[in-house]
Scaffold this motif. Structure first.
Motif, PDB file in Angstrom:
ATOM      1  N   PHE A 280      77.007  31.158  -9.850  1.00  0.00           N
ATOM      2  CA  PHE A 280      78.243  32.084 -10.123  1.00  0.00           C
ATOM      3  C   PHE A 280      79.318  31.547  -9.899  1.00  0.00           C
ATOM      4  CE2 PHE A 280      79.992  36.456  -9.584  1.00  0.00           C
ATOM      5  CZ  PHE A 280      79.232  36.979 -10.417  1.00  0.00           C
ATOM      6  N   PRO A 281      79.484  30.342 -10.883  1.00  0.00           N
ATOM      7  CA  PRO A 281      81.375  29.726 -10.876  1.00  0.00           C
ATOM      8  C   PRO A 281      81.924  30.426 -11.934  1.00  0.00           C
ATOM      9  CG  PRO A 281      79.932  28.930 -12.697  1.00  0.00           C
ATOM     10  CD  PRO A 281      79.466  29.997 -11.841  1.00  0.00           C
ATOM     11  N   ASP A 282      83.342  30.654 -10.898  1.00  0.00           N
ATOM     12  CA  ASP A 282      84.574  31.730 -11.624  1.00  0.00           C
ATOM     13  C   ASP A 282      83.980  33.497 -11.886  1.00  0.00           C
ATOM     14  OD1 ASP A 282      85.950  29.323 -11.918  1.00  0.00           O
ATOM     15  OD2 ASP A 282      84.845  28.134 -13.740  1.00  0.00           O
ATOM     16  N   GLY A 283      82.767  33.436 -11.102  1.00  0.00           N
ATOM     17  CA  GLY A 283      82.730  35.280 -11.187  1.00  0.00           C
ATOM     18  C   GLY A 283      81.545  35.904 -12.105  1.00  0.00           C
ATOM     19  N   GLN A 284      80.934  33.965 -12.408  1.00  0.00           N
ATOM     20  CA  GLN A 284      80.335  34.686 -13.882  1.00  0.00           C
ATOM     21  C   GLN A 284      79.261  34.307 -13.952  1.00  0.00           C
ATOM     22  OE1 GLN A 284      82.609  34.130 -17.716  1.00  0.00           O
ATOM     23  NE2 GLN A 284      83.759  35.477 -17.388  1.00  0.00           N
ATOM     24  N   ILE A 285      78.156  34.699 -14.393  1.00  0.00           N
ATOM     25  CA  ILE A 285      76.475  34.301 -14.649  1.00  0.00           C
ATOM     26  C   ILE A 285      76.955  32.267 -14.735  1.00  0.00           C
ATOM     27  CG2 ILE A 285      74.305  34.001 -14.903  1.00  0.00           C
ATOM     28  CD1 ILE A 285      74.672  36.881 -14.729  1.00  0.00           C
ATOM     29  N   GLY A 286      76.373  31.621 -14.380  1.00  0.00           N
ATOM     30  CA  GLY A 286      76.656  30.198 -15.200  1.00  0.00           C
ATOM     31  C   GLY A 286      75.218  29.787 -15.434  1.00  0.00           C
ATOM     32  N   THR A 287      74.950  28.586 -15.639  1.00  0.00           N
ATOM     33  CA  THR A 287      73.693  28.119 -16.495  1.00  0.00           C
ATOM     34  C   THR A 287      72.843  27.506 -15.510  1.00  0.00           C
ATOM     35  OG1 THR A 287      75.139  25.455 -17.323  1.00  0.00           O
ATOM     36  CG2 THR A 287      75.035  27.540 -18.769  1.00  0.00           C
ATOM     37  N   PHE A 288      71.120  27.305 -16.227  1.00  0.00           N
ATOM     38  CA  PHE A 288      70.687  26.685 -15.066  1.00  0.00           C
ATOM     39  C   PHE A 288      71.448  24.800 -14.553  1.00  0.00           C
ATOM     40  CE2 PHE A 288      66.958  24.480 -13.628  1.00  0.00           C
ATOM     41  CZ  PHE A 288      65.705  25.497 -12.833  1.00  0.00           C
ATOM     42  N   ASN A 289      71.796  24.255 -16.141  1.00  0.00           N
ATOM     43  CA  ASN A 289      72.292  23.823 -15.129  1.00  0.00           C
ATOM     44  C   ASN A 289      73.027  22.966 -13.843  1.00  0.00           C
ATOM     45  OD1 ASN A 289      72.801  20.442 -16.250  1.00  0.00           O
ATOM     46  ND2 ASN A 289      74.241  20.945 -16.719  1.00  0.00           N
ATOM     47  N   ASP A 290      73.880  24.335 -14.203  1.00  0.00           N
ATOM     48  CA  ASP A 290      74.558  24.085 -13.039  1.00  0.00           C
ATOM     49  C   ASP A 290      74.036  24.369 -11.494  1.00  0.00           C
ATOM     50  OD1 ASP A 290      77.441  25.122 -14.482  1.00  0.00           O
ATOM     51  OD2 ASP A 290      77.052  26.514 -15.102  1.00  0.00           O
ATOM     52  N   LEU A 291      73.102  24.604 -11.465  1.00  0.00           N
ATOM     53  CA  LEU A 291      72.256  25.179 -10.489  1.00  0.00           C
ATOM     54  C   LEU A 291      71.925  24.202  -9.857  1.00  0.00           C
ATOM     55  CD1 LEU A 291      71.509  27.595  -8.243  1.00  0.00           C
ATOM     56  CD2 LEU A 291      69.004  27.240 -10.266  1.00  0.00           C
ATOM     57  N   LEU A 349      79.334  40.789  -0.268  1.00  0.00           N
ATOM     58  CA  LEU A 349      77.753  39.927  -0.195  1.00  0.00           C
ATOM     59  C   LEU A 349      77.616  39.072  -1.657  1.00  0.00           C
ATOM     60  CD1 LEU A 349      76.207  41.830   1.818  1.00  0.00           C
ATOM     61  CD2 LEU A 349      77.571  40.479   2.447  1.00  0.00           C
ATOM     62  N   PRO A 350      77.027  37.723  -1.731  1.00  0.00           N
ATOM     63  CA  PRO A 350      76.537  37.103  -2.533  1.00  0.00           C
ATOM     64  C   PRO A 350      75.492  38.264  -3.496  1.00  0.00           C
ATOM     65  CG  PRO A 350      76.345  35.573  -0.905  1.00  0.00           C
ATOM     66  CD  PRO A 350      76.965  36.709  -0.097  1.00  0.00           C
ATOM     67  N   ARG A 373      71.310  36.291 -24.743  1.00  0.00           N
ATOM     68  CA  ARG A 373      72.251  35.021 -24.764  1.00  0.00           C
ATOM     69  C   ARG A 373      73.566  35.516 -24.214  1.00  0.00           C
ATOM     70  NH1 ARG A 373      68.970  32.627 -29.134  1.00  0.00           N
ATOM     71  NH2 ARG A 373      67.463  31.415 -27.875  1.00  0.00           N
ATOM     72  N   GLU A 374      74.186  36.698 -24.684  1.00  0.00           N
ATOM     73  CA  GLU A 374      75.448  37.495 -24.107  1.00  0.00           C
ATOM     74  C   GLU A 374      75.168  38.310 -22.816  1.00  0.00           C
ATOM     75  OE1 GLU A 374      77.588  41.399 -25.073  1.00  0.00           O
ATOM     76  OE2 GLU A 374      76.259  41.193 -26.506  1.00  0.00           O
ATOM     77  N   MET A 375      73.746  38.251 -22.075  1.00  0.00           N
ATOM     78  CA  MET A 375      73.871  38.736 -21.145  1.00  0.00           C
ATOM     79  C   MET A 375      73.619  37.489 -19.862  1.00  0.00           C
ATOM     80  SD  MET A 375      74.546  42.180 -20.314  1.00  0.00           S
ATOM     81  CE  MET A 375      74.006  42.379 -18.954  1.00  0.00           C
TER      82      MET A 375
END
Length: 534
Positions: A280-291, A349-350, A373-375
């Motif tokens: 959840f970088p920058d308050g938005q759902i990121g990619t699995f690569n981020d995870l 809470l996260p 994909r938008e979501m």
């Protein structure tokens, strides 16, 4: 070991579920309790750590076989399995061993701390003291990569038949953090202990891919629709003032996500939440690569916590106020979950509620799927509103309807032999796309590997072509003349500094062989990167 090796031989030689269940049931009825525990551990992927690396295994097996190393390597690449290769090349003697599976495994655990010479002597002695299949199983255990065509569900069914303990109860008992080296069969399977309950998760309920047209499921008003999030499936348990976070792979990962400790002060004891851990970088759902930057880290630094924070998208409640509510309907569980989320609203809470959507037509549901994909989701989950939370993968009440894959045309550039029944064929491929250099020239840059999607006949044809068009060999890898074009599909894409192409694809696979295209018609890295926003 002899009985365990015979069991594995039976399991490995049949595709019939009934044969496998019967073999396992007979084994669990007659094996020693210690061997039963280790067998359960091995078949549920709780193997002891590997005591010897594969390089030394190859060298020492080659010494014993007294053949040139190049011949061993060629044999290995053709056989496709290291343990099987070693079992085949080492001469069989008249020696035999009466040691149990447990004795062997305890020796392997102790072996990890011994010197290389002691390890070499131990392996030589045991390789020569076992018949072919026992040697194969022994080496599989040494390598730590013991895989056999038996699911944990199938094993649990056999264990239930052998002990009389209910399958669902066994599935629950086998979840969690237990050590086969210290727990007894009585404690693991037969005893009922309330203390075991504190940290244990429930068996996960898994969905089947949707079959045919969604409209075949009947009235759309009978179904709750959720987005299928692309993260790590988890259960978060809060009991007796402690928190436990489990992944679907039955790994306790609480220490990987220290931000979840805030749940303890805000969520009551006796709560078990099913959800998806998402970046959840920058308050938005990121990619699995981020995870992936969080996965596998032994320690999570403050800098990493700030760079890649995570949340849990919650979509089910399995335990509430110390009561197991899995038998309640989805609608009832959902209402309790929504009440829980309302009680923690504003506490930062996260934790986020995954929206449950009710739609009146399959056309509307299909339209919602197009927004996936938008979501930042993989598609939709369809859950029957009256359904309980079941155990394992069962058809009927939970379905996943994933979005169509992203597609790109790529050039085959490298190949390796496959494994198992494809060990004699080149079926593991590396693909490349065009990239324009600063001087304007185009070159092929690798971006993905794939090894599924073609028919057996197509694999044989590509294998024959590879053997005739090999340019160079790098051990088991062959570079080939860039000529064949394939359509590659994948679920997602993200920028990545770890890859030469600058991107990482998620779940790449071959969709079809493009006989109609020349390599000049293949796509570019720029085309690939343009899909990131899709």
């Amino acid at each position: 070991m002899k009985n365990f090796a015979n069991l594995i031989k039976t399991l490995d030689s049949s595709n019939k579920t009934s044969v496998k269940v019967e073999a396992l049931t007979d084994y669990f009825r007659h094996a020693s309790d210690e061997d039963k525990v280790w067998t359960i551990a091995i078949l549920s992927h709780r193997r002891p750590p590997r005591p010897v690396n594969t390089t030394l295994l190859r060298i020492w097996a080659n010494e014993l076989a007294n053949i040139p190393l190049w011949l061993f390597e060629e044999s290995y690449h053709i056989v496709g399995d290291l343990a099987e290769t070693i079992a085949l090349i080492i001469p069989t003697t008249k020696e035999h061993s009466d040691k149990s599976l447990t004795e062997y495994l305890r020796e392997m655990i102790a072996l990890k701390k011994q010197t290389e010479e002691q390890k070499r002597e131990y392996l030589h002695q045991n390789w020569l003291g076992l018949n072919y299949y026992e040697r194969f199983v022994f080496t599989k255990l040494i390598t730590g990569s013991f895989r056999i065509g038996v699911s944990q569900k199938l094993m649990t069914r056999a264990l239930s038949k052998a002990t009389g303990v209910d399958e669902d109860v066994l599935a629950y008992k086998l979840m969690g953090d237990w050590n086969p080296n210290t727990i007894s069969f009585q404690e693991l399977i037969l005893d009922e202990k309330s203390s075991d309950f504190q940290s244990k998760p429930y068996p996960f309920y898994l969905a089947y891919p949707i079959e045919g047209e969604p409209s075949s499921l009947g009235n759309p008003e009978d179904w709750a629709i959720e987005h299928k999030w692309d993260g790590i499936r988890s259960q978060t348990i809060i009991r007796d003032g402690e928190i436990y976070v489990w992944s679907r792979g039955e790994e306790l990962v609480t220490d990987k996500y220290p931000e979840f400790q805030s749940f303890l002060q805000n969520i009551p004891d006796g709560t078990v939440i099913d959800g998806e851990i998402l970046p959840f970088p920058d308050g938005q759902i990121g990619t699995f690569n981020d995870l992936q930057t969080r996965i596998g880290r032994k320690t999570v630094s403050q800098a990493l916590l700030q760079k890649t924070p995570v949340i849990i998208k919650v979509y089910d409640l399995l335990e509430w106020q110390n009561e197991d509510i899995r038998e309640k309907s989805y609608v009832e569980r959902r209402l309790s979950l929504e009440n829980l989320m309302e009680s923690v609203e504003g506490k930062n809470l996260p934790l986020q509620l995954s929206e449950s959507i009710s739609l009146n037509s399959w056309e509307d549901i299909a339209e919602e799927r197009m927004r996936s994909r938008e979501m930042k989701s993989e598609g939709l989950m369809l859950k029957r509103k009256s359904s309980p939370y079941q155990v394992g993968r069962k058809k009927g009440d939970w379905w996943k309807w994933k979005i169509e894959p992203l597609v790109i045309d790529a050039v085959l550039t490298y190949a390796m032999r496959g494994s198992g029944r494809r060990a004699n064929l080149f079926t593991d491929y590396t693909f490349a796309l065009w990239q324009t250099n600063e001087d304007g020239a185009r070159e092929l840059v690798t971006f993905a590997k794939a090894y599924s999607g073609l028919t057996d006949e197509e694999f044989r044809r590509v294998d024959d072509w590879i053997k005739k068009h090999t340019v160079e060999r790098f051990g088991p890898v062959r570079s080939v003349t860039p000529e064949l074009v394939f359509e590659i599909g994948f679920e997602g894409i993200a920028l990545s500094k770890r890859h030469k192409s600058g991107v990482a694809t998620r779940f790449p696979r071959i969709l079809r062989w493009r006989h109609d295209k020349k390599i000049q018609d293949a796509d570019s890295i720029e085309n690939l990167k343009s899909m990131i926003a899709q």
